[in-house]
Design an enzyme around this catalytic site. Structure first.
Site, PDB file in Angstrom:
ATOM      1  N   GLY A  85       0.747  -1.158  -0.030  1.00 54.16           N
ATOM      2  CA  GLY A  85      -0.003  -0.061  -0.049  1.00 54.16           C
ATOM      3  C   GLY A  85       0.798   1.237  -0.018  1.00 54.16           C
ATOM      4  CG  LEU A 126      -1.124  10.393   3.575  1.00 55.87           C
ATOM      5  CD1 LEU A 126      -1.868  11.372   4.605  1.00 55.87           C
ATOM      6  CD2 LEU A 126       0.326  11.315   3.254  1.00 55.87           C
ATOM      7  N   GLY A 145       1.995   4.033   4.119  1.00 50.55           N
ATOM      8  CA  GLY A 145       2.782   3.065   3.569  1.00 50.55           C
ATOM      9  C   GLY A 145       3.975   3.939   3.033  1.00 50.55           C
ATOM     10  CB  SER A 167     -13.758  18.917   3.286  1.00 48.52           C
ATOM     11  OG  SER A 167     -13.068  19.151   4.530  1.00 48.52           O
ATOM     12  NE  ARG A 199     -15.335  13.981  10.220  1.00 49.66           N
ATOM     13  CZ  ARG A 199     -14.098  13.844   9.179  1.00 49.66           C
ATOM     14  NH1 ARG A 199     -13.516  12.562   9.253  1.00 49.66           N
ATOM     15  NH2 ARG A 199     -13.345  14.985   9.055  1.00 49.66           N
ATOM     16  CG  HIS A 204     -15.272   9.575   5.730  1.00 49.71           C
ATOM     17  ND1 HIS A 204     -15.060  10.231   4.281  1.00 49.71           N
ATOM     18  CD2 HIS A 204     -14.601  10.255   6.588  1.00 49.71           C
ATOM     19  CE1 HIS A 204     -13.988  10.734   4.512  1.00 49.71           C
ATOM     20  NE2 HIS A 204     -13.819  10.996   5.860  1.00 49.71           N
ATOM     21  CD  GLU A 247      -9.685   4.336   6.389  1.00 48.39           C
ATOM     22  OE1 GLU A 247      -9.040   5.103   5.582  1.00 48.39           O
ATOM     23  OE2 GLU A 247     -10.744   3.981   6.380  1.00 48.39           O
ATOM     24  NE  ARG A 296     -10.806   9.439  10.536  1.00 49.47           N
ATOM     25  CZ  ARG A 296     -10.846  10.618   9.665  1.00 49.47           C
ATOM     26  NH1 ARG A 296     -10.266  11.503  10.062  1.00 49.47           N
ATOM     27  NH2 ARG A 296     -11.712  10.466   8.546  1.00 49.47           N
ATOM     28  CB  SER A 333      -7.561  10.186   9.437  1.00 52.02           C
ATOM     29  OG  SER A 333      -7.916  10.935   8.517  1.00 52.02           O
TER      30      SER A 333
END
Lengths: 294, 650
Positions: free
Chosen positions: B10, B13, B15, B251, B298, B366, B404, B414, B419
């Site tokens: 992967g 970000l 990886g 967003s 959220r 999400h 993730e 979260r 994240s």
């Protein structure tokens, strides 16, 4: 990316059709089974739904896997991933225009050309299968121009250099380049390179030979723009000379014919011709300086 | 003797962060990705990345408050030491990304600008327009390209990880992978393997996730014996643009920059939104949550939007569920500078300019808070022992998970802009631990293992693949099965959950799984066959879907994103002070009971029949004692008073 389908079905809260006069449309796809094979046109009929884009049309084509004449066929292959025009995967020629398939909305396409859509793979990159092409060369160009900030390392060194709002607003659009390749497809100076692996050649040797071929051909507007982005970065500019060397060598900026197609087709509206002009001035000065420094 | 190598699966970000850090430590890395890494799903992250900063610090903020917001927002379900370590690293991570050239927005003096995100009262979030994930990913992609040019990193893009290679002692010795172009299946010996393959949104059919987020890599690791934790905690983002192929994220930064959520007080008011006067607009988040307003966590915003549409019948449109997200009061120039990226997404897909007209949005699946179970080594002061090979390790020796797809940082919900932080942090942090592991290895390199181990693993995967290709025609259509899976998951295991629905869903999913075993392929060729890859990914969705449903079914409580009305703890009704006090006492008793039973991680393994078996593990809450999560609850003051007294007594 090589994954092809998403459970696309109108949501339970979908509205009635926007184009009630259309109940289906035809999609003509230029197909090719593998590199070196002959291409052929194939026609598919797709039922119209509200809010469709070219991706959801392709998903339907994959699920039904038969042509307009009822011939069973293997699903069409294409590249896509984010479906919101930030990943750069789904570039193809849609009604002759290079663009992202995800933002190609069927309603808009029907306005321009009612009842029919034509899909072809990009013509400047080798076809792998159907609409999937090999854009390795595009990424190779980023290596050639050293599109990175040469930091010492990743340990903590405190905050980075201060940058003005104005600098940020100049750099930000350039950093939005998603390597989709639209600018290259539209460029008259960027021509297709297709290499085939010799039987005696190892994967590594083949890959090295391909890279060497790519490096001698035109780098393209996207890479020139990235060179400008990093040459204006306060740390990135420490190796500005190396980037300008790359841009003045074989396949460099001198190959740009100033057709300005790149800027016209960029889906992110990146000021590519401004970048090319800036890089042009820098390379001229760089060459002169090197000449005087001899 | 061959050199030791690490395999990263992967190139998002997490990886890429791990890859570049390992490369810096002098370790050779192979990186497998379904897509060119620059096209990974991290590009879809929009709003920003959190850390305490110079400005918030002077307003009273601290790392410990960032920790508090994160665990309170996550309803205390995450182990606190890794979170503590992460928030303490956060300022350094922002500095690093700044040095790597991320085009963060600036203040007039040239510092990084910040915005406010949900679940906090501080402006902690650094951002690059509204494409922060894209900018962060590109910076890491560039560094990895630099290491690639130096020969330290080898990328295998358009390759699909088929599973780990595990020897007789149960140790991971490499991976099997398939080239998605030539369909060749190959083995890669590796002295450590890191899974960094993101979320599993495709279980729900449509979500805000990219098409690569099918959960396949994680599922295959799970099927190979790795534990999977907190599967039932799936974040449904409050604001997305409904679409036929994808639910596109809008967003949280839209609200962070002042966006207001409202519906007309008159159901399905036919006037254009701009003609509806203030007095006839219902700003339901602001009215119900005066402190946090539009920036409640959220899970809460999502339930309120769902509730106002589904139960109160106040959806903007009569024929589909949606509410307004309104930015039209903010100057255009400011919107362009700070939110340009997301506004152009709305404009391109909806054909309406959100600078002029309020957007119509609705919640969408999400993020998965759950993921592969991973370990950590705690220090005495409650942080992590950096350099310990235990950090981010799964239960299979030499197999790690980050980003993730691990379960570690976000608990039951979260917070926005945490994240990107957890992905980069876990990526950077896993590297020194692996360095220690490699230095202390005394049983030879993976490449020295007997070739029969690798050949056996390859042959097994090849046989599976060949069998799939040779399926007889006339069977099930994998695309339609996926659609049905998405429908049942979305209907039963998102915002509001009921046990009878979950039970039915489990049966339906088991049925779909059996039918998927009888899929027919419309493409039986051996070149760039997307049809077979899709079908294999679909088959791998079922173990995760079942684990998720079972976890949700068994967890009879409400916690963060997991909400069961039958087990809700409503606010206080009494107005008489004595009665109110009694109710508050009873509320706190019930809260303590609930925590005693459910403040535990759900940890799943697959049994021999492929059925998930669940166990429950204690959560390390030693740094911030759990307390009632009281956002907007009626009677919150009374409950808080009782709770504080109890804490003081203990």
């Amino acid at each position: 990316m090589l994954f092809d389908y998403f459970g696309g079905q109108c949501p339970p809260y979908a509205m009635s059709d926007q184009h009630p006069e259309i109940d289906s449309f035809e999609v003509r796809v230029l197909r090719q089974d593998a590199p070196g094979e002959r291409s052929r046109w194939e026609r598919h009929r797709v039922t119209y739904e509200r809010d469709m884009n070219v991706i959801s049309a392709l998903q339907k084509i994959a699920a039904q896997a038969e042509t307009v004449d009822g011939q069973p066929v293997a699903p069409v292959c294409w590249d896509s991933n984010c479906l919101e025009e930030v990943c750069g995967a789904c570039t193809m020629l849609i009604n002759g225009r290079t663009r992202q398939a995800c933002t190609a909305l069927i309603d808009r396409l029907m306005e321009d050309c009612p009842g029919e859509i034509e899909l072809r793979p990009m013509s400047k990159f080798p076809v792998i299968r159907d609409l999937v092409v090999d854009r390795t060369r595009l990424f190779r160009a980023l290596t050639k121009v050293k599109a990175w900030v040469p930091v010492d390392g990743y340990l903590d060194r405190g905050q980075g250099p201060l940058r003005s709002m104005e600098e940020q607003q100049q750099s930000y659009p350039l950093s939005e380049c998603m390597s989709c390749g639209c600018c290259l497809e539209a460029c008259p100076q960027y021509t297709k390179i297709e290499s085939t692996q010799d039987e005696s050649e190892s994967d590594e040797d083949f890959s090295a030979r391909k890279s060497a071929t790519y490096d001698s051909a035109f780098v393209g507007a996207h890479a020139i723009s990235q060179a400008v982005l990093f040459n204006t970065n306060p740390i990135g500019k420490f190796i500005a000379g190396e980037r300008l060397d790359a841009l003045t060598g074989p396949g460099g900026i001198q190959m740009c014919g100033n057709a300005q197609n790149c800027v016209a087709v960029c889906p992110k509206e990146i000021p590519l011709t401004t970048s090319i002009a800036r890089a042009g001035r820098s390379t001229t000065l760089h060459v002169l300086k090197k000449w005087f420094d001899r | 003797m061959p050199k030791q190598r690490v395999m990263v699966i992967g190139g998002g970000l997490a990886g890429l962060a791990a890859t570049m850090k390992l490369a810096e430590l002098g370790i050779d890395v192979d990186l497998i990705s379904l897509t060119p890494v620059k096209r990974s799903h991290s590009v879809c992250a929009q709003g920003g990345i959190n850390s305490v900063n110079a400005r918030t610090r002077q307003l009273g903020d601290s790392e410990d408050l960032h920790l508090d917001d994160t665990v309170y927002g996550g309803d205390f379900l995450q182990h606190q030491p890794p979170v503590k370590e992460m928030v303490y690293w956060a300022p350094k991570i922002i500095d690093l990304m700044d040095r790597l050239g991320v085009t963060f927005n600036r203040t007039s003096e040239g510092h990084l600008d910040n915005r406010r995100f949900g679940g906090t009262l501080f402006k902690r979030t650094a951002f690059a327009g509204a494409t922060t994930g894209q900018q962060l990913l590109y910076a890491l992609d560039e560094q990895v390209r630099r290491w690639e040019a130096e020969g330290r990193v080898k990328k295998f893009e358009s390759w699909n990880y088929l599973g780990p290679i595990i020897d007789d002692a149960g140790i991971c010795r490499g991976v099997v992978a398939q080239d998605l172009i030539s369909m060749e299946i190959r083995t890669y010996p590796a002295d450590a393997v890191i899974i960094a393959t993101g979320g599993c949104g495709l279980l729900y059919g449509r979500s805000t996730m990219s098409l690569v987020c099918n959960g396949g890599a994680v599922s295959r690791t799970f099927q190979a014996g790795a534990k999977y934790a907190n599967a039932e905690f799936i974040q449904v983002h409050p604001t997305a643009i409904p679409g036929a192929d994808k639910l596109r994220l809008m967003s949280e930064s839209a609200r962070g920059e002042g966006g207001r959520v409202w519906v007309p007080r008159t159901p399905h008011d036919e006037r254009s939104p701009r003609e509806i006067p203030e007095s006839e607009r219902y700003y339901f988040l602001e009215e119900r949550y005066p402190e946090y307003g539009n920036l409640v966590p959220r899970d809460i915003a999502t339930r309120e939007i769902f509730n106002v549409c589904v139960h109160e019948g106040l959806s903007v449109d009569a024929d589909r569920q949606c509410v307004y997200l309104d930015l039209t009061h903010i100057p255009r120039e400011e919107l362009d500078r700070k939110l340009g990226g997301i506004l152009s997404i709305y404009e391109k897909f909806q054909g309406v300019d959100p600078r002029d007209e309020p957007m119509k949005i609705f919640p969408a699946v999400h993020y998965s808070m759950g993921g592969l179970w991973v370990d950590y080594e705690r220090t005495a002061d409650g942080g992590l022992n950096i350099g310990s090979p235990v950090n981010q390790a799964t239960n299979i020796p030499r197999l790690y998970a980050i980003g993730e797809c691990d379960y570690q940082y976000h608990g039951a919900n979260r917070l926005g802009a945490n994240s990107l932080l957890s992905c980069i942090f876990s990526g950077l942090m896993v590297a020194p631990g692996i360095e220690t592991l490699l230095e202390s290895s005394d049983d030879g390199t993976a490449a020295d293992q007997p070739s029969s181990l690798f050949e056996g693993a390859r042959r097994q995967r090849q046989q599976n693949f060949d069998a799939l290709l040779k399926r007889p025609g006339g069977g099930e259509n994998p695309y339609l099965l996926h659609q049905q899976l998405g429908e049942v998951m979305t209907r039963t295991a998102t915002v509001v959950r009921f046990n009878k629905d979950l039970e039915q869903a489990y049966a339906t999913v088991c049925d779909l799984e059996q039918r998927a075993a009888k899929c027919s392929l419309s493409d039986t060729g051996n070149w760039t066959n997307q049809n077979v890859v899709f079908t294999a990914a679909l088959i791998d969705m079922f173990p995760l879907a079942k684990t998720l449903l079972k976890g949700a079914l068994q967890r009879d409580e409400c916690r963060g994103a997991h909400y069961k009305p039958d087990f809700a703890m409503p606010g206080l009704e009494a107005t008489d002070p004595a009665e109110r006090r009694r109710q508050a006492e009873a509320w706190c008793d019930k809260f303590e009971e609930r925590n005693a039973k459910w403040l535990k991680s759900t940890v799943a393994v697959l049994d021999e029949d492929g059925e998930p078996q669940l166990a429950y593990e204690e959560v390390d809450t030693s740094l911030v004692p759990p307390r009632p999560r009281l956002y907007g609850l009626v009677g919150a003051e009374a409950i808080e008073e009782v709770w504080k007294e109890r804490v003081a007594v203990n």
